[in-house]
Design an enzyme around this catalytic site. Structure first.
Site, PDB file in Angstrom:
ATOM      1  N   ASP A   1      -0.013  -7.568   1.525  1.00  0.00           N
ATOM      2  CA  ASP A   1       0.479  -6.196   1.640  1.00  0.00           C
ATOM      3  C   ASP A   1       2.005  -6.139   1.673  1.00  0.00           C
ATOM      4  OD1 ASP A   1       0.225  -3.487   1.657  1.00  0.00           O
ATOM      5  OD2 ASP A   1      -0.201  -3.301   3.786  1.00  0.00           O
TER       6      ASP A   1
ATOM      7  N   HIS B   1       0.813  -1.216   0.000  1.00  0.00           N
ATOM      8  CA  HIS B   1       0.000   0.000   0.000  1.00  0.00           C
ATOM      9  C   HIS B   1       0.849   1.270   0.000  1.00  0.00           C
ATOM     10  CE1 HIS B   1       0.351  -0.129   4.532  1.00  0.00           C
ATOM     11  NE2 HIS B   1       0.353   1.183   4.373  1.00  0.00           N
TER      12      HIS B   1
ATOM     13  N   SER C   1       4.678   2.826   7.723  1.00  0.00           N
ATOM     14  CA  SER C   1       4.342   1.680   6.881  1.00  0.00           C
ATOM     15  C   SER C   1       5.542   1.217   6.076  1.00  0.00           C
ATOM     16  CB  SER C   1       3.221   2.043   5.908  1.00  0.00           C
ATOM     17  OG  SER C   1       1.979   2.016   6.539  1.00  0.00           O
TER      18      SER C   1
END
Length: 461
Positions: free
Chosen positions: A146, A116, A222
């Site tokens: 992911d 992402h 992230s």
């Protein structure tokens, strides 16, 4: 950073921490030792690890859907691109984003991050600790886990991180998170392993087997590493639960073993070749344990074994409860599903399971995901309209063998014997083709279905 919103009511308590020094004592004068004992510090470990952590800036375009109120939704697909000015009635919008990553191969310039972080990016810029900016490209991704692998151009003088065995983690082990929260630049936080084998309960079809930590993780973290006190990679920070959008002490990381399995498949094959066990099931609970005379409180309960599957060949049966995989405890069906799905086809495992109150062991060899001909969860969950349909690859395309009554697939208008031969004018022949098409996340989905001698489009989203 993916943020899982909750409705929890939280009370914040501020804790003060003070250092007793005289008014004239400066930070430079604080001692490194007390009574001859060196004070504990993470600095030496971090000095070796931080050069392997990168910031990732991305730019790209995403589609904003626009609606023509005069055209019914079920007919919009057939008017084509020109009618709306661009594909599917959408307009492109520029976006910029940021995240983190970690170098896992210095020689080849491979960087591990979240999908992402780089999704839909046209331009990827990797910023090293020393300030260098390198152009990056996507080598491969796995949207359902992911995970993404990025490679920088002309890799020189890079530092890579060592990868630990995340299966050896224990609740209470210390953790350190490194990343680029809110674009501030490289930032270090610490905590412990709060839980293992966590799932957020998402219905998105993703594979979740998270490490939960209370190390502070925020937007921009992230893709950054979660490391142990040896400076080894144990996970990739990917999501948080937060009522406010900021750190609430509940963060999730993809285990290093899971991420590394996927990366090695991407490097070797250019894609993820997912392994399949061939079972359906759910979480073990007290009622099931009592009904099946099972002396266990955690495990993966098997409700159905698919014919000719890897599980069937290994002797597994409905009613069995899988409790260990290669000697590692299995806490839930979600954990088993994630570990199996992120392992490559052909990989062998030793499974420990309970049957009639007795522990048994068997060896299983995973099959390729193209095998699955009944309720392939990774595809069905990606496209809810196919939930309840049993799919198999045929000579013409993806054939529907069975449909559960009142299931989403039945309500979509699909029937047994239908063959899916295309999606949005793109021909498809296998489940893998369908999955790849859905990975592009089209704004509208129309399945080209062959029924007998007729062809038609079925708008399902």
């Amino acid at each position: 950073m993916k943020i899982k919103k909750t409705s929890f009511t939280l009370t914040a308590i501020a804790l003060g921490l003070s250092v007793l020094t005289s008014p004239l004592t400066t930070m430079a004068e604080l001692p490194n030792e007390v009574a001859g004992t060196t004070l504990p510090t993470l600095a030496p470990m971090l000095e070796k690890v931080l050069p392997a952590v990168v910031s990732i800036n991305v730019e790209g375009k995403e589609q904003n859907t626009v609606r023509n109120q005069n055209i019914p939704e079920e007919f919009r697909f057939f008017f084509g691109d020109d009618f709306f000015g661009n594909r599917g009635g959408s307009i492109p919008r520029q976006f910029k984003g940021m995240g983190s990553g970690v170098i896992i191969n210095a020689q080849k310039g491979y960087i591990l991050t979240n999908n992402h972080v780089i999704d839909k990016a046209d331009k990827i810029t990797v910023i090293l600790q020393d300030g260098r900016e390198l152009k990056g490209k996507v080598v491969g991704t796995d949207t359902q886990s992911d995970v993404a692998l990025v490679q920088v151009e002309n890799p020189k003088n890079l530092t890579e991180i060592s990868i630990a065995d995340s299966d050896k983690l224990r609740i209470g082990d210390f953790t350190v998170a490194v990343g680029n929260p809110f674009g501030l630049g490289q930032t270090v936080t610490s905590g412990i392993v709060s839980a293992l084998g966590r799932s957020t309960g998402s219905d998105s079809g993703t594979y979740e087997n998270y490490i939960q930590t209370d190390a502070a993780v925020n937007r921009g973290n992230s893709g950054g590493p979660l490391i142990n006190l040896n400076g080894e990679l144990i996970g990739i920070n990917t999501a948080i639960i937060s009522p406010s959008g900021g750190n609430a002490g509940i963060a999730f990381a993809i285990p290093s073993n899971m991420a590394n399995n996927l990366v090695q498949q991407i490097i070797e094959f250019g894609e993820v070749r997912r392994g399949v066990l061939g079972i359906k099931g759910g979480e073990l609970n007290a009622d099931l344990a009592k009904a099946f005379n099972i002396d266990a409180q955690q495990g993966a309960f098997i409700s159905e074994v698919l014919p000719n599957s890897a599980a069937a060949k290994a002797g597994l049966k409905a009613g069995d409860v899988i409790t260990e995989l290669n000697g590692q405890r299995i806490r839930s069906f979600a954990e088993l599903r994630a570990k199996i799905a992120t392992s490559g086809a052909g990989k062998k495992f030793e499974l420990t399971y309970l049957r009639d109150g007795k522990a048994e062991k068997t060896e299983v060899t995973l099959q390729a995901d193209d095998f699955v001909n009944s309720g392939e969860t990774s595809t069905n969950n990606m496209l809810p309209a196919l939930e309840g349909a049993s799919l198999t690859n045929s000579k013409e395309g993806i054939e529907i063998e069975k449909i559960e009554k009142n299931s989403p697939a039945a309500q979509s208008g699909l029937k047994v014997g239908d063959v899916i031969v295309g999606i949005n004018r793109q021909p498809i022949k296998t489940l893998k083709d369908l999955r790849n098409a859905l990975d592009e996340k089209p704004s509208a989905i129309a399945l080209n279905v062959k029924r007998g001698q007729n062809n038609f489009y079925l708008l399902v989203q």
